[in-house]
Write a protein that holds these residues in place. Structure first.
Motif, PDB file in Angstrom:
ATOM      1  N   ILE A 240      18.748   1.255  19.634  1.00  0.00           N
ATOM      2  CA  ILE A 240      18.848   0.075  18.771  1.00  0.00           C
ATOM      3  C   ILE A 240      20.298  -0.124  18.323  1.00  0.00           C
ATOM      4  CG2 ILE A 240      18.154  -0.950  16.553  1.00  0.00           C
ATOM      5  CD1 ILE A 240      15.476   0.649  16.827  1.00  0.00           C
ATOM      6  N   LEU A 241      20.954   1.002  18.003  1.00  0.00           N
ATOM      7  CA  LEU A 241      22.327   0.936  17.499  1.00  0.00           C
ATOM      8  C   LEU A 241      23.359   0.741  18.606  1.00  0.00           C
ATOM      9  CD1 LEU A 241      21.944   3.940  15.075  1.00  0.00           C
ATOM     10  CD2 LEU A 241      22.513   1.636  14.335  1.00  0.00           C
ATOM     11  N   GLY A 242      22.925   0.825  19.874  1.00  0.00           N
ATOM     12  CA  GLY A 242      23.882   0.743  20.971  1.00  0.00           C
ATOM     13  C   GLY A 242      24.746   1.981  21.043  1.00  0.00           C
ATOM     14  N   LEU A 243      24.187   3.136  20.671  1.00  0.00           N
ATOM     15  CA  LEU A 243      24.961   4.377  20.639  1.00  0.00           C
ATOM     16  C   LEU A 243      24.349   5.453  21.533  1.00  0.00           C
ATOM     17  CD1 LEU A 243      25.709   4.677  16.784  1.00  0.00           C
ATOM     18  CD2 LEU A 243      27.303   3.987  18.586  1.00  0.00           C
TER      19      LEU A 243
ATOM     20  N   SER B 121       9.583  13.396  21.161  1.00  0.00           N
ATOM     21  CA  SER B 121       8.865  12.215  21.654  1.00  0.00           C
ATOM     22  C   SER B 121       9.797  11.024  21.898  1.00  0.00           C
ATOM     23  CB  SER B 121       7.732  11.840  20.691  1.00  0.00           C
ATOM     24  OG  SER B 121       8.214  11.656  19.387  1.00  0.00           O
ATOM     25  N   GLY B 122      11.053  11.134  21.455  1.00  0.00           N
ATOM     26  CA  GLY B 122      12.020  10.070  21.758  1.00  0.00           C
ATOM     27  C   GLY B 122      12.418   9.217  20.572  1.00  0.00           C
ATOM     28  N   LYS B 123      12.094   9.668  19.355  1.00  0.00           N
ATOM     29  CA  LYS B 123      12.362   8.857  18.157  1.00  0.00           C
ATOM     30  C   LYS B 123      13.860   8.617  17.959  1.00  0.00           C
ATOM     31  CE  LYS B 123      10.291  11.877  15.461  1.00  0.00           C
ATOM     32  NZ  LYS B 123      10.035  12.922  16.462  1.00  0.00           N
ATOM     33  N   SER B 124      14.648   9.691  18.051  1.00  0.00           N
ATOM     34  CA  SER B 124      16.094   9.535  17.829  1.00  0.00           C
ATOM     35  C   SER B 124      16.731   8.709  18.946  1.00  0.00           C
ATOM     36  CB  SER B 124      16.783  10.904  17.755  1.00  0.00           C
ATOM     37  OG  SER B 124      16.335  11.611  16.631  1.00  0.00           O
ATOM     38  N   THR B 125      16.255   8.902  20.164  1.00  0.00           N
ATOM     39  CA  THR B 125      16.782   8.112  21.287  1.00  0.00           C
ATOM     40  C   THR B 125      16.517   6.628  21.056  1.00  0.00           C
ATOM     41  OG1 THR B 125      16.398   9.983  22.767  1.00  0.00           O
ATOM     42  CG2 THR B 125      16.704   7.822  23.799  1.00  0.00           C
ATOM     43  N   LEU B 126      15.337   6.321  20.525  1.00  0.00           N
ATOM     44  CA  LEU B 126      15.011   4.927  20.216  1.00  0.00           C
ATOM     45  C   LEU B 126      15.987   4.371  19.175  1.00  0.00           C
ATOM     46  CD1 LEU B 126      13.179   2.455  20.429  1.00  0.00           C
ATOM     47  CD2 LEU B 126      11.614   3.544  18.825  1.00  0.00           C
ATOM     48  N   ALA B 127      16.261   5.170  18.132  1.00  0.00           N
ATOM     49  CA  ALA B 127      17.195   4.728  17.089  1.00  0.00           C
ATOM     50  C   ALA B 127      18.583   4.474  17.697  1.00  0.00           C
ATOM     51  CB  ALA B 127      17.284   5.773  15.980  1.00  0.00           C
ATOM     52  N   LEU B 128      19.037   5.386  18.538  1.00  0.00           N
ATOM     53  CA  LEU B 128      20.366   5.236  19.139  1.00  0.00           C
ATOM     54  C   LEU B 128      20.417   4.019  20.059  1.00  0.00           C
ATOM     55  CD1 LEU B 128      21.222   8.979  19.913  1.00  0.00           C
ATOM     56  CD2 LEU B 128      22.057   7.566  18.029  1.00  0.00           C
TER      57      LEU B 128
END
Ligand SMILES: Nc1ncnc2c1ncn2[C@@H]1O[C@H](COP(=O)(O)OP(=O)(O)O)[C@@H](O)[C@H]1O
Ligand SMILES: [Mg+2]
Length: 323
Positions: A56-59, A47-54
């Motif tokens: 936020i981190l600019g990664l 669903s995109g959870k990890s992409t959202l985290a990355l």
């Protein structure tokens, strides 16, 4: 305590270039993380959870195209910050715990080197002796037995649960304002999972900031989090305080997720319940609600107009015409 949230995301859109074409992985995410709260981010895998985290981190990975929308962290505009200031934020104010600690720990460095590096990066002006002492204290605090020995160990010499504790120790040494934990217990067995969850709960006393706890399990999130954001096909479809969300879910997808987990808890031999239909293909362009094709309440406008995220009660937002 300031009134405005620590982290505020509006209309965040991320596309990836893939061999099949453009994948719309985040489709306008709205999310607020209030100060001092544990916010659970739940949603099915993909669903995109990890992409959202990355994001936020600019990664984000290199095949991410232009990023739409805004991410404000305190008074910093993250999407318009230099690589250098993002790096400094990651060392000081935002920390991350990954699902698989092996990807985040460098196999050629000892646990002690990892922990001392965090302290060096913080530039506290303390000497090596002091750093060693603080590293040992933190290892003990996260429940690592025989910390003196573990300080000299390499990541592969530790069990998965111990490696996750080392990651948590590193994150805590940063004393972050925002800690992002991306499915930190998924790679662990149930007993160790329970230990890590209680450790994260206890971490509240050490982390004065907020925690974004990412999980595919509503059950886990309900145990741990003050607020819950429900993600579906690249967007947050509902966000509310946990008690409110579980007592009064407003989005049909949230209701379906809760029903599925209740189905899981039933011990009467009932078949596992799942939500009928398939998750939207990230390559698809959806003019309407991303959940419309699977939603039993969908009406004609749901298929051609995207519902805006709106407030339905204090601190309770939902993106659904029917809510
Ligand atoms: N670098 C990438 N390139 C192309 N697609 C990606 C990339 N990273 C993730 N995706 C796709 O984005 C979607 C969301 O992935 P992810 O953020 O990992 O979801 P989750 O963490 O919720 O499981 C998935 O369809 C995944 O295949
Ligand atoms: Mg993930």
């Amino acid at each position: 305590m300031s009134e405005f949230p620590l982290l505020s995301i509006r209309g965040l859109g991320v596309d990836f270039t893939t061999s099949r074409g453009r994948a719309h992985v985040l489709r306008g995410v709205d999310l607020d993380i209030a100060r001092g709260r544990i916010v659970g981010l739940v949603g099915e895998s993909g669903s995109g959870k990890s992409t959202l985290a990355l994001a936020i981190l600019g990664l984000l990975p290199p095949n991410a195209g232009s990023v739409q929308g805004s991410i404000r962290f305190d008074d910093v505009d993250l999407l318009n910050s230099s690589a250098e200031s993002l790096r400094s934020l990651r060392g000081h104010r935002i920390a991350m715990i990954f699902q698989d600690p092996m990807t985040a720990l460098n196999p050629v460095f000892t646990v002690g080197t990892h922990l001392r590096d965090v302290l060096n990066a913080k530039g506290s002006g303390e000497d090596a002796m002091e750093h060693n002492k603080r590293a040992l204290e933190m290892l003990a605090k996260v429940g690592i037995p025989d910390p003196e020995q573990r300080l000299k160990a390499y990541p592969h010499e530790l069990s998965g649960g111990m490696r996750q504790r080392v990651m948590i120790a590193m994150a805590l040494l940063t004393t972050p304002d925002l800690l992002i934990a991306d499915e930190p217990t998924t790679a662990l067995d149930v007993t160790i999972e329970a230990q890590i969850v209680s450790l994260i709960r206890e971490m509240r006393t050490h982390v004065r900031g907020s925690i974004l706890f990412i999980s595919h399990s509503l059950g886990l999130v309900s145990e741990l989090c003050d607020d819950v954001a429900v993600m579906y096909a690249g967007a947050v479809v509902e966000q509310a305080p946990s008690v409110e969300l579980f007592a009064n879910p407003r989005h049909p997808y949230t209701r379906a997720l809760i029903d599925c987990e209740i189905g899981l808890d039933d011990d009467d031999g009932q078949k596992l319940r799942s939500i009928p239909g398939e998750v939207l293909d990230p390559l698809a362009v959806a003019p309407g609600c991303t959940f419309a094709a699977r939603c039993s309440l969908a009406e004609p406008r749901c298929h051609d107009q995207a519902p805006q995220f709106r407030s339905v009660a204090p601190k309770h937002g939902v993106a659904c015409f029917r809510a």
